[in-house]
Design a protein around this motif. Structure first.
Motif, PDB file in Angstrom:
ATOM      1  N   MET A   1       0.859  -1.197   0.000  1.00  0.00           N
ATOM      2  CA  MET A   1       0.000   0.000   0.000  1.00  0.00           C
ATOM      3  C   MET A   1       0.886   1.236   0.000  1.00  0.00           C
ATOM      4  O   MET A   1       1.810   1.354   0.787  1.00  0.00           O
ATOM      5  CB  MET A   1      -0.875  -0.017   1.253  1.00  0.00           C
ATOM      6  CG  MET A   1      -1.976   1.031   1.256  1.00  0.00           C
ATOM      7  SD  MET A   1      -2.905   1.085   2.801  1.00  0.00           S
ATOM      8  CE  MET A   1      -3.608  -0.544   2.865  1.00  0.00           C
ATOM      9  N   SER A   2       0.601   2.154  -0.913  1.00  0.00           N
ATOM     10  CA  SER A   2       1.415   3.368  -0.986  1.00  0.00           C
ATOM     11  C   SER A   2       1.067   4.294   0.162  1.00  0.00           C
ATOM     12  O   SER A   2       0.029   4.164   0.815  1.00  0.00           O
ATOM     13  CB  SER A   2       1.179   4.074  -2.314  1.00  0.00           C
ATOM     14  OG  SER A   2      -0.138   4.597  -2.355  1.00  0.00           O
ATOM     15  N   LYS A   3       1.948   5.270   0.376  1.00  0.00           N
ATOM     16  CA  LYS A   3       1.725   6.222   1.452  1.00  0.00           C
ATOM     17  C   LYS A   3       0.420   6.989   1.220  1.00  0.00           C
ATOM     18  O   LYS A   3      -0.357   7.232   2.146  1.00  0.00           O
ATOM     19  CB  LYS A   3       2.906   7.193   1.518  1.00  0.00           C
ATOM     20  CG  LYS A   3       2.759   8.282   2.555  1.00  0.00           C
ATOM     21  CD  LYS A   3       3.935   9.230   2.502  1.00  0.00           C
ATOM     22  CE  LYS A   3       3.755  10.384   3.467  1.00  0.00           C
ATOM     23  NZ  LYS A   3       4.851  11.356   3.374  1.00  0.00           N
ATOM     24  N   GLN A   4       0.179   7.374  -0.011  1.00  0.00           N
ATOM     25  CA  GLN A   4      -1.015   8.165  -0.318  1.00  0.00           C
ATOM     26  C   GLN A   4      -2.290   7.336  -0.092  1.00  0.00           C
ATOM     27  O   GLN A   4      -3.300   7.868   0.377  1.00  0.00           O
ATOM     28  CB  GLN A   4      -0.957   8.643  -1.771  1.00  0.00           C
ATOM     29  CG  GLN A   4      -0.039   9.835  -1.996  1.00  0.00           C
ATOM     30  CD  GLN A   4       1.421   9.473  -1.831  1.00  0.00           C
ATOM     31  OE1 GLN A   4       1.836   8.381  -2.184  1.00  0.00           O
ATOM     32  NE2 GLN A   4       2.213  10.371  -1.298  1.00  0.00           N
ATOM     33  N   GLU A   5      -2.239   6.050  -0.428  1.00  0.00           N
ATOM     34  CA  GLU A   5      -3.426   5.228  -0.193  1.00  0.00           C
ATOM     35  C   GLU A   5      -3.657   5.060   1.303  1.00  0.00           C
ATOM     36  O   GLU A   5      -4.793   5.074   1.784  1.00  0.00           O
ATOM     37  CB  GLU A   5      -3.272   3.855  -0.860  1.00  0.00           C
ATOM     38  CG  GLU A   5      -4.523   2.993  -0.724  1.00  0.00           C
ATOM     39  CD  GLU A   5      -4.363   1.607  -1.317  1.00  0.00           C
ATOM     40  OE1 GLU A   5      -3.322   1.350  -1.951  1.00  0.00           O
ATOM     41  OE2 GLU A   5      -5.271   0.777  -1.151  1.00  0.00           O
ATOM     42  N   ALA A  60      -2.049   1.707  13.180  1.00  0.00           N
ATOM     43  CA  ALA A  60      -2.753   0.445  12.926  1.00  0.00           C
ATOM     44  C   ALA A  60      -2.473  -0.071  11.511  1.00  0.00           C
ATOM     45  O   ALA A  60      -2.211  -1.263  11.315  1.00  0.00           O
ATOM     46  CB  ALA A  60      -4.254   0.645  13.130  1.00  0.00           C
ATOM     47  N   LEU A  61      -2.513   0.823  10.532  1.00  0.00           N
ATOM     48  CA  LEU A  61      -2.281   0.398   9.147  1.00  0.00           C
ATOM     49  C   LEU A  61      -0.856  -0.099   8.948  1.00  0.00           C
ATOM     50  O   LEU A  61      -0.615  -1.070   8.223  1.00  0.00           O
ATOM     51  CB  LEU A  61      -2.584   1.543   8.183  1.00  0.00           C
ATOM     52  CG  LEU A  61      -4.068   1.760   7.889  1.00  0.00           C
ATOM     53  CD1 LEU A  61      -4.273   3.009   7.066  1.00  0.00           C
ATOM     54  CD2 LEU A  61      -4.652   0.562   7.167  1.00  0.00           C
ATOM     55  N   ARG A  62       0.099   0.551   9.579  1.00  0.00           N
ATOM     56  CA  ARG A  62       1.489   0.101   9.466  1.00  0.00           C
ATOM     57  C   ARG A  62       1.655  -1.273  10.112  1.00  0.00           C
ATOM     58  O   ARG A  62       2.383  -2.124   9.607  1.00  0.00           O
ATOM     59  CB  ARG A  62       2.428   1.111  10.108  1.00  0.00           C
ATOM     60  CG  ARG A  62       2.707   2.308   9.227  1.00  0.00           C
ATOM     61  CD  ARG A  62       3.639   3.298   9.891  1.00  0.00           C
ATOM     62  NE  ARG A  62       3.985   4.372   8.981  1.00  0.00           N
ATOM     63  CZ  ARG A  62       5.010   4.355   8.141  1.00  0.00           C
ATOM     64  NH1 ARG A  62       5.788   3.299   8.097  1.00  0.00           N
ATOM     65  NH2 ARG A  62       5.257   5.369   7.347  1.00  0.00           N
ATOM     66  N   LEU A  63       0.981  -1.486  11.240  1.00  0.00           N
ATOM     67  CA  LEU A  63       1.057  -2.784  11.911  1.00  0.00           C
ATOM     68  C   LEU A  63       0.453  -3.867  11.029  1.00  0.00           C
ATOM     69  O   LEU A  63       1.010  -4.962  10.900  1.00  0.00           O
ATOM     70  CB  LEU A  63       0.321  -2.731  13.261  1.00  0.00           C
ATOM     71  CG  LEU A  63       1.067  -2.044  14.397  1.00  0.00           C
ATOM     72  CD1 LEU A  63       0.178  -1.939  15.634  1.00  0.00           C
ATOM     73  CD2 LEU A  63       2.331  -2.809  14.737  1.00  0.00           C
ATOM     74  N   VAL A  64      -0.670  -3.555  10.395  1.00  0.00           N
ATOM     75  CA  VAL A  64      -1.319  -4.531   9.511  1.00  0.00           C
ATOM     76  C   VAL A  64      -0.392  -4.895   8.356  1.00  0.00           C
ATOM     77  O   VAL A  64      -0.253  -6.067   7.989  1.00  0.00           O
ATOM     78  CB  VAL A  64      -2.662  -3.968   8.978  1.00  0.00           C
ATOM     79  CG1 VAL A  64      -3.186  -4.812   7.836  1.00  0.00           C
ATOM     80  CG2 VAL A  64      -3.685  -3.891  10.093  1.00  0.00           C
ATOM     81  N   GLU A  65       0.272  -3.889   7.803  1.00  0.00           N
ATOM     82  CA  GLU A  65       1.195  -4.155   6.691  1.00  0.00           C
ATOM     83  C   GLU A  65       2.356  -5.023   7.129  1.00  0.00           C
ATOM     84  O   GLU A  65       2.769  -5.944   6.419  1.00  0.00           O
ATOM     85  CB  GLU A  65       1.715  -2.830   6.124  1.00  0.00           C
ATOM     86  CG  GLU A  65       0.720  -2.122   5.227  1.00  0.00           C
ATOM     87  CD  GLU A  65       1.334  -0.915   4.556  1.00  0.00           C
ATOM     88  OE1 GLU A  65       1.981  -0.113   5.243  1.00  0.00           O
ATOM     89  OE2 GLU A  65       1.172  -0.781   3.338  1.00  0.00           O
ATOM     90  N   ARG A  66       2.893  -4.761   8.300  1.00  0.00           N
ATOM     91  CA  ARG A  66       4.039  -5.545   8.785  1.00  0.00           C
ATOM     92  C   ARG A  66       3.627  -6.975   9.090  1.00  0.00           C
ATOM     93  O   ARG A  66       4.366  -7.914   8.790  1.00  0.00           O
ATOM     94  CB  ARG A  66       4.644  -4.894  10.016  1.00  0.00           C
ATOM     95  CG  ARG A  66       5.342  -3.592   9.709  1.00  0.00           C
ATOM     96  CD  ARG A  66       6.207  -3.097  10.857  1.00  0.00           C
ATOM     97  NE  ARG A  66       6.685  -1.751  10.615  1.00  0.00           N
ATOM     98  CZ  ARG A  66       7.713  -1.440   9.837  1.00  0.00           C
ATOM     99  NH1 ARG A  66       8.365  -2.397   9.214  1.00  0.00           N
ATOM    100  NH2 ARG A  66       8.081  -0.199   9.665  1.00  0.00           N
ATOM    101  N   GLY A  69       3.512  -8.945   6.142  1.00  0.00           N
ATOM    102  CA  GLY A  69       4.807  -9.161   5.511  1.00  0.00           C
ATOM    103  C   GLY A  69       5.160  -8.129   4.453  1.00  0.00           C
ATOM    104  O   GLY A  69       6.061  -8.347   3.639  1.00  0.00           O
ATOM    105  N   GLN A  70       4.445  -6.996   4.463  1.00  0.00           N
ATOM    106  CA  GLN A  70       4.721  -5.968   3.467  1.00  0.00           C
ATOM    107  C   GLN A  70       5.547  -4.845   4.076  1.00  0.00           C
ATOM    108  O   GLN A  70       5.417  -4.549   5.262  1.00  0.00           O
ATOM    109  CB  GLN A  70       3.406  -5.385   2.933  1.00  0.00           C
ATOM    110  CG  GLN A  70       2.542  -6.399   2.210  1.00  0.00           C
ATOM    111  CD  GLN A  70       1.179  -5.829   1.847  1.00  0.00           C
ATOM    112  OE1 GLN A  70       0.906  -4.670   2.100  1.00  0.00           O
ATOM    113  NE2 GLN A  70       0.341  -6.638   1.257  1.00  0.00           N
ATOM    114  N   THR A  71       6.357  -4.235   3.257  1.00  0.00           N
ATOM    115  CA  THR A  71       7.144  -3.084   3.708  1.00  0.00           C
ATOM    116  C   THR A  71       6.379  -1.815   3.360  1.00  0.00           C
ATOM    117  O   THR A  71       6.034  -1.622   2.192  1.00  0.00           O
ATOM    118  CB  THR A  71       8.508  -3.048   3.000  1.00  0.00           C
ATOM    119  OG1 THR A  71       9.169  -4.287   3.234  1.00  0.00           O
ATOM    120  CG2 THR A  71       9.345  -1.894   3.541  1.00  0.00           C
TER     121      THR A  71
END
Lengths: 164, 73
Positions: A1-5, A60-66, A69-71
């Motif tokens: 997911m991009s920063k803007q999204e 929360a979104l950063r935690l979901v991405e991690r 397994g996504q950077t």
């Protein structure tokens, strides 16, 4: 997911939470309530709520991405982001314009069909019974602005997910 | 939202050029990795400028990277 999204998702959650909270409070007030004081208090609470939800949403979104397994992609906006933003803004502009027209029609209708015998009990009922005071018109315009903002956020998310 | 009718060879060209990653290609052309992903998936048609930058990275012509599948063309 991009920063803007990611920003779009957070903004959507914030707008839904704050808009839902605000209108559920204001529309439920007694029809003869003096909206000046409640509005001043609500705005202060809204600002605090917006900051808290924005920070919590980003975390929360950063935690979901991690966990997935996504950077997280924090690259600056590029041409695709600009195009998506432009299309989303165009959609929001259309919704806002439609909302303003609806408010103007509502004002004209209620003036024409004035029913002094009606005694609305809540602000919501007063919006449908008329006549509309300046503060009530402000609430309708604020609702139109909120819907336009939601349209922009949802549009961005759809374009990021499905393409544009 | 209909995907673009432009087909591309970016994924193949990446692998043929030292197995370049999407991130490396994105940095080389000044776009985000998400944009490269969207282009490869046919969800986004890049601008002319970005198309030329992509072709330049692989040292091929634009027609070798992008093909138009629109009817009548």
């Amino acid at each position: 997911m991009s920063k803007q999204e990611r920003v779009s998702w957070v903004s959507l959650i914030v707008t839904l939470a704050i808009g839902g909270w605000y209108f559920s409070r204001v529309l439920g007030l007694p029809a003869d309530a003096d909206l000046h004081f409640p509005l001043a208090r609500f705005v202060t609470q809204l600002v605090v709520l917006a900051v808290v939800i924005s920070i919590a949403g980003e975390i929360a979104l950063r935690l979901v991405e991690r966990v997935a397994g996504q950077t997280p992609d924090d690259s600056p906006a590029d041409e695709r982001d600009a195009q998506i933003s432009l299309k989303a803004t165009r959609n929001a502009h259309g919704v806002l314009g439609l909302g303003v027209v609806v408010v103007l029609v509502q004002i004209a209708q209620l003036e024409r069909l004035r029913r002094p015998a009606d005694s609305p009990s809540t602000v919501l009922e007063a919006l449908g019974a008329g006549p509309l005071t300046p503060l009530l018109v402000a609430q309708l315009l604020l609702l139109a602005l909120t819907l336009a903002a939601l349209t922009a956020h949802v549009s961005r998310i759809v374009y990021y997910r499905r393409g544009c | 939202m209909a995907p673009t009718s432009i087909r591309n060879q970016i994924r193949r060209l990446r692998f043929e050029n030292g197995e370049m990653t999407q991130q490396q290609l994105a940095e080389a052309v000044g776009a985000t990795r998400q944009t490269i992903i969207a282009i490869e998936a046919g969800k986004y048609a890049p601008s002319l400028e970005l198309a030329f930058r992509l072709a330049g990275v692989f040292r091929v012509g634009v027609e070798d990277v992008f093909q138009n599948e629109a009817p009548g063309v």
